[in-house]
Design an enzyme around this catalytic site. Structure first.
Site, short mmCIF file in Angstrom:
data_model
loop_
_atom_site.label_atom_id
_atom_site.label_comp_id
_atom_site.label_asym_id
_atom_site.label_seq_id
_atom_site.Cartn_x
_atom_site.Cartn_y
_atom_site.Cartn_z
N CYS A 55 0.85 -1.20 0.00
CA CYS A 55 0.00 0.00 0.00
C CYS A 55 0.88 1.24 0.00
CB CYS A 55 -0.92 0.01 1.22
SG CYS A 55 -1.99 1.45 1.21
N CYS A 59 0.44 4.78 6.93
CA CYS A 59 -0.21 4.62 8.24
C CYS A 59 0.74 3.92 9.20
CB CYS A 59 -1.50 3.84 8.07
SG CYS A 59 -2.55 4.52 6.77
N CYS A 62 0.38 0.18 10.25
CA CYS A 62 -0.12 -0.84 9.33
C CYS A 62 0.94 -1.75 8.71
CB CYS A 62 -0.88 -0.16 8.18
SG CYS A 62 -1.73 -1.38 7.14
N CYS A 99 -16.29 -8.82 5.40
CA CYS A 99 -15.69 -7.51 5.12
C CYS A 99 -14.51 -7.71 4.17
CB CYS A 99 -15.21 -6.87 6.42
SG CYS A 99 -16.53 -6.75 7.65
N CYS A 131 -19.38 -5.95 3.53
CA CYS A 131 -18.77 -4.64 3.78
C CYS A 131 -17.51 -4.57 2.92
CB CYS A 131 -18.41 -4.53 5.26
SG CYS A 131 -17.37 -3.12 5.69
N CYS A 191 -19.41 2.28 8.41
CA CYS A 191 -18.61 1.65 9.47
C CYS A 191 -17.37 2.51 9.66
CB CYS A 191 -18.22 0.23 9.08
SG CYS A 191 -17.07 -0.55 10.22
N ARG A 263 -17.90 -2.33 17.71
CA ARG A 263 -17.16 -3.56 17.43
C ARG A 263 -15.82 -3.59 18.16
NH1 ARG A 263 -16.98 -3.61 11.95
NH2 ARG A 263 -19.10 -4.41 12.06
N1 SAM Z 1 -6.86 0.35 3.38
C1 SAM Z 1 -8.14 0.56 4.01
C2 SAM Z 1 -8.14 1.85 4.79
O1 SAM Z 1 -7.07 2.31 5.16
O2 SAM Z 1 -9.23 2.36 5.05
C3 SAM Z 1 -8.43 -0.61 4.96
C4 SAM Z 1 -7.43 -0.70 6.08
S1 SAM Z 1 -7.60 -1.89 7.32
C5 SAM Z 1 -8.33 -3.23 6.64
C6 SAM Z 1 -8.95 -1.24 8.21
C7 SAM Z 1 -8.55 -0.63 9.52
O3 SAM Z 1 -7.89 -1.55 10.40
C8 SAM Z 1 -7.61 0.55 9.45
O4 SAM Z 1 -8.31 1.72 9.02
C9 SAM Z 1 -7.15 0.65 10.92
O5 SAM Z 1 -8.05 1.46 11.68
C10 SAM Z 1 -7.21 -0.80 11.41
N2 SAM Z 1 -5.86 -1.36 11.57
C11 SAM Z 1 -4.98 -1.60 10.58
N3 SAM Z 1 -3.82 -2.07 11.11
C12 SAM Z 1 -4.01 -2.14 12.47
C13 SAM Z 1 -3.19 -2.52 13.57
N4 SAM Z 1 -1.92 -2.93 13.38
N5 SAM Z 1 -3.69 -2.45 14.82
C14 SAM Z 1 -4.97 -2.02 15.02
N6 SAM Z 1 -5.78 -1.62 14.02
C15 SAM Z 1 -5.31 -1.68 12.75
FE1 SF4 Z 2 -2.83 1.25 3.40
FE2 SF4 Z 2 -2.84 0.04 5.76
FE3 SF4 Z 2 -3.19 2.67 5.62
FE4 SF4 Z 2 -5.13 1.04 4.73
S1 SF4 Z 2 -4.41 1.22 6.86
S2 SF4 Z 2 -4.33 2.88 3.71
S3 SF4 Z 2 -3.88 -0.67 3.94
S4 SF4 Z 2 -1.33 1.55 5.01
#
Ligand code: SAM
Ligand code: SF4
Length: 348
Positions: A55, A59, A62, A99, A131, A191, A263
């Site tokens: 990606c 973030c 992530c 989802c 979702c 959501c 959730r």
């Molecule tokens: N790429 C999409 C976005 O950024 O909206 C989906 C990202 S992920 C499937 C969905 C959410 O999971 C993220 O927006 C974040 O809030 C949460 N998430 C991702 N990594 C995480 C982590 N290491 N610990 C806790 N929550 C996490």
């Molecule tokens: Fe990309 Fe992860 Fe950020 Fe979603 S949460 S935009 S997958 S880096």
């Protein structure tokens, strides 16, 4: 006293709720919960990573960001047949919502999006809520998802606007809110939630609830994630979130957004069954479960279908069926000029 759901919580009001003595806070949240939800019912979802890794966003939490070396292998868009197989097994396990997560910054109008639309149609045809969480969306893309039968769109705000720019620099909070507004103009349910344990303050956590509860109507689902510390990301060594902070966050979310599904999301695996039960008592009525031991990618662990079935059985809870919309009970609830008074005024 007429009853309306509140959309203009002040930080002071939310803080007064968040800081209540914990047992009092849980009792009040549980009382609100019962007004709008069956306290013995749990909505269970299954996350499928339909496009993994690589990606371009940064973030800081992530595993899928291309900026960090987290060991997550990038995978191309999953075949629809494989998605439907996973969905089938999930449905057999009692899951009502699937989802579909893609590690994209935003959706592109290309054949990959067309394939995702086909997945949405396929899962919907199975009688399950579907979702998507695909990053930023345009009006036209949201309309196509609605036409395909999409039930919910996930797009988390993650924290307060002030704190957001310290964890993500490749997009803005306003970008996030724009997609939420775009989805809100369709019939797709919303959501949106966030993460605790990023290094944020309590005020940041409450600022996030303030943002979310200002959306009309409130997001139908509000995921509260506990940071899952992924080696290789800037957040890998963050301090653990005390369990009492998790309970306070769940309870305050419940009171701030009474009709939403709250959730208990990433990080639930770090809570023992008793702590999870306390979160359910405090108003968490939705979880992710999985046939594997991970949630979206191998980097974020998840409780399994069998563990969750045992837990829910032990607690005398049932798994909510699909399309059982959460509707406020006969009267929604007013919280008067002072939210805490309002909470008090609920005779709880
Ligand atoms: N790429 C999409 C976005 O950024 O909206 C989906 C990202 S992920 C499937 C969905 C959410 O999971 C993220 O927006 C974040 O809030 C949460 N998430 C991702 N990594 C995480 C982590 N290491 N610990 C806790 N929550 C996490
Ligand atoms: Fe990309 Fe992860 Fe950020 Fe979603 S949460 S935009 S997958 S880096």
């Amino acid at each position: 006293m007429t009853d309306v759901i509140q959309h203009d919580w002040s930080l002071a009001e939310l803080k007064a709720i968040y800081d209540l003595p914990l047992m009092e806070l849980v009792f009040r949240a549980a009382s609100v919960h019962r007004k709008f939800h069956d306290p013995c019912e749990m909505q269970v979802s299954k996350l499928i990573s339909i496009k993994t890794g690589a990606c371009p966003e940064d973030c800081a939490y992530c595993a899928q960001s291309s900026r960090y070396s987290t060991g997550i292998e990038s995978e191309r868009l999953m075949e629809k047949s494989k998605v439907l197989e996973i969905a089938q097994r999930a449905q057999e396990a009692g899951v009502s919502r699937v989802c579909l997560g893609a590690a994209w910054r935003s959706v592109k109008d290309n054949d990959q999006f067309d394939r995702v639309l086909e997945m949405v149609r396929g899962v919907t045809d199975m009688g399950m809520e579907v979702c998507c969480t695909l990053g930023m969306l345009t009006e036209n893309q949201a309309q196509k998802l609605e036409d395909a039968g999409l039930y919910a769109y996930n797009h988390n705000v993650d924290s307060s606007e002030e704190f957001y720019e310290t964890i993500i620099t490749t997009r803005t909070y306003a970008d996030r809110l724009r997609t939420l507004e775009t989805v809100r103009r369709t019939n797709i349910t919303l959501c949106s939630g966030g993460i605790i344990g990023l290094g944020e303050s309590v005020e940041d956590r409450l600022g996030m609830l303030q943002t979310l509860s200002s959306i009309r109507p409130h997001p139908e689902s509000v995921p509260i994630n506990i940071l899952s510390k992924v080696p290789g990301t800037p957040m890998e060594s963050n301090a653990d979130v005390p369990v009492w902070d998790v309970v306070r966050m769940i309870a305050t979310t419940r009171i701030a957004m009474p009709t939403s599904d709250v959730r208990l999301t990433a990080g639930r695996v770090t809570l023992d069954p008793t702590a999870q039960a306390l979160c359910f008592l405090a108003g968490a009525n939705s979880i992710f479960s999985s046939e594997t031991e991970f949630m979206l990618t191998k980097a974020v662990p998840s409780p399994s279908y069998s563990e969750d079935r045992q837990l829910l059985e032990a607690l005398g809870m049932t798994m909510r069926g699909a399309f059982k919309k959460v509707r406020p009970s006969s009267v929604a609830m007013t919280i008067g000029s002072s939210a805490v008074d309002g909470v008090n005024a609920m005779n709880v």
